[in-house]
Write a protein that holds these residues in place. Structure first.
Motif, PDB file in Angstrom:
ATOM      1  N   SER A  93      32.175  26.321  29.274  1.00  0.00           N
ATOM      2  CA  SER A  93      31.375  27.489  28.931  1.00  0.00           C
ATOM      3  C   SER A  93      30.439  27.173  27.773  1.00  0.00           C
ATOM      4  O   SER A  93      30.868  26.707  26.717  1.00  0.00           O
ATOM      5  CB  SER A  93      32.302  28.652  28.545  1.00  0.00           C
ATOM      6  OG  SER A  93      31.553  29.785  28.197  1.00  0.00           O
ATOM      7  N   SER A 130      37.175  28.455  29.887  1.00  0.00           N
ATOM      8  CA  SER A 130      36.206  28.844  30.905  1.00  0.00           C
ATOM      9  C   SER A 130      35.425  27.612  31.331  1.00  0.00           C
ATOM     10  O   SER A 130      34.807  26.949  30.499  1.00  0.00           O
ATOM     11  CB  SER A 130      35.271  29.919  30.335  1.00  0.00           C
ATOM     12  OG  SER A 130      34.365  30.362  31.313  1.00  0.00           O
ATOM     13  N   GLY A 165      36.785  31.564  34.875  1.00  0.00           N
ATOM     14  CA  GLY A 165      35.959  32.300  33.934  1.00  0.00           C
ATOM     15  C   GLY A 165      34.499  31.991  34.168  1.00  0.00           C
ATOM     16  O   GLY A 165      34.066  31.627  35.247  1.00  0.00           O
TER      17      GLY A 165
END
Length: 442
Positions: A332, A366, A438
């Protein structure tokens, strides 16, 4: 005996009758030698139609006809099926079967269980020459038997007492073209049925991910390099074992073709069974190598694999590489990067007793993990000889992640852009597998 029908269109029949088992061209030659007026030589750009007349009285008169180029048909005559089979060569276009009167039997085919088979000769001819047009000659009083002959397989029937040049010429042309159309339609139908069966089979051999209970999202794309195929030598699979671990695999069998595709399916099924049996990493790959060595058609065939096992918490993973490109990891907010591949082992089937170390990685909370085969990275860039490569693919995927693409859309965009950069369809099999947890990449 199956003989293809050459592409000739019109028929011409001379008047002269020839001895049984001979051709009417021979009769014309005999007449010329005796000092009588022989038929003029054929003209035009090539030979005319050749017909085979079968009947107990093959001297029956048939009308004389010529095509628009002045060519006459060659007529071969046979009293029985033995003679007919000898005269049924590649240049015969149509068979004329003269049926005996109803109830008389034809003497050319065995009787049926219930007594004489009035169409026994026709059935025998159809078995002998399944690719030829067949016209039945019968008496006007036997019209019902003529219609039955068409139901059995003849292209048409004619009344022998009403034959004239135009009727016979039109009937022969129609019979030849109808038979050709029937054969083409049958071949098309068989081809479609075979293609449908192959599609059902190949679609059934593609894996269904078993991820019940996992919060990971799964997406995959598959494109075989073989024309009109749904399955190639690439293979992949994903399962979740009872302890909560998610196992993913992608592989590539060397070579192209149905044998390689079948071997890929065998390796995938073996991987799934061994994974549920508790094997992982080096132990699993060692066993798969034994499967490959026993199932491959040639000692030079090998397979590359990438195995990933993701811990139940989704934050850690182990990776084993067997001569395969390393996965692409995008955390992420970060730039996609290739996982290190220096510590991988050789492809399966190359080195007996090889080892495949398992390396652990932190995935984070994530992330997106992309696994792929080399068909995705070996496409060319433009008209030059430069390949996309792993680094080029990482950059390409990074742009698409930054644009907000995820899951199925991300894979579709990646495969489409790789194909566009290549200037057309990719020649190698392509398999891509994406696991998400995620939001990743932005």
């Amino acid at each position: 005996m199956s003989v293809p029908i050459p592409r000739q269109r019109t028929a011409v029949l001379p008047h002269e009758a020839a001895p049984a088992g001979s051709t009417r061209d021979d009769a014309a030659g005999t007449a010329e030698a005796a000092g009588t007026a022989a038929e003029p030589a054929d003209t035009g750009g090539g030979p005319g139609l050749t017909l085979l007349l079968i009947g107990e009285d093959p001297t029956s008169s048939v009308p004389e006809m010529r095509d628009r180029d002045g060519r006459r048909a060659r007529v071969r005559t046979a009293r029985n099926l033995t003679e007919a089979e000898r005269l049924l060569t590649d240049d015969v276009h149509c068979i004329l079967l003269d049926l005996a009167p109803a109830g008389a039997g034809d003497g050319m085919a065995p009787e049926a269980d219930g007594g004489p088979d009035e169409l026994g000769a026709l059935r025998a001819v159809l078995r002998m020459a399944p690719a030829h047009a067949v016209l039945v000659l019968t008496a006007e009083a036997d019209a019902e038997r003529g219609a039955e002959a068409v139901r059995v397989g003849a292209q048409d029937y004619l009344f022998r007492d009403e034959l004239d040049a135009s009727v016979l010429s039109r009937a022969v042309r129609y019979a030849v073209e109808r038979k050709r159309a029937d054969l083409a339609q049958r071949q098309l139908t068989e081809s479609r049925m075979l293609a449908q069966e192959n599609r059902r089979l190949e679609r059934g051999l593609l894996p269904t991910p078993l991820l019940d209970g996992s919060d990971l999202r799964f997406a995959a794309r598959y494109r075989p390099g073989r024309s009109r195929a749904l399955l190639g030598g690439d293979f992949y699979d994903t399962v979740r074992t009872p302890d909560g671990t998610v196992h993913a695999m992608i592989g590539d069998v060397s070579g192209h073709g149905p044998d390689e595709a079948a071997l890929g399916v065998e390796l995938r099924i073996a991987w799934r069974a061994l994974t549920f049996a508790g094997l992982c990493g080096d132990a699993l790959l060692s066993t798969l190598q034994k499967v490959l060595e026993n199932e491959r058609a040639d000692d030079e065939i090998f397979a590359t694999l990438c195995l990933v096992d993701i811990a139940p918490d989704g934050r850690h993973a182990g990776v084993c590489l067997a001569g395969h490109p390393a996965p692409l990891l995008a955390r992420s907010g970060g730039t996609p990067r290739l996982l290190p591949y220096e510590e991988g082992g050789p492809a399966l089937g190359l080195l007996p007793g090889a080892r495949w170390p398992r390396r652990q990685f932190v995935l984070g909370g994530s992330w997106s993990l992309m696994m792929y085969t080399d068909g995705l990275i070996e496409g060319r860039i433009g008209e030059g000889r430069e390949r996309l490569g792993q680094e080029g693919m990482a950059e390409l995927v990074g742009r698409q992640l930054a644009a907000g693409l995820r899951g199925e859309q991300l894979l579709d965009a990646a495969v489409t852009e790789v194909r566009d950069l290549n200037g057309g369809e990719l020649t190698d099999d392509v398999a891509v597998l994406l696991l998400d947890r995620g939001r990743a990449g932005g």
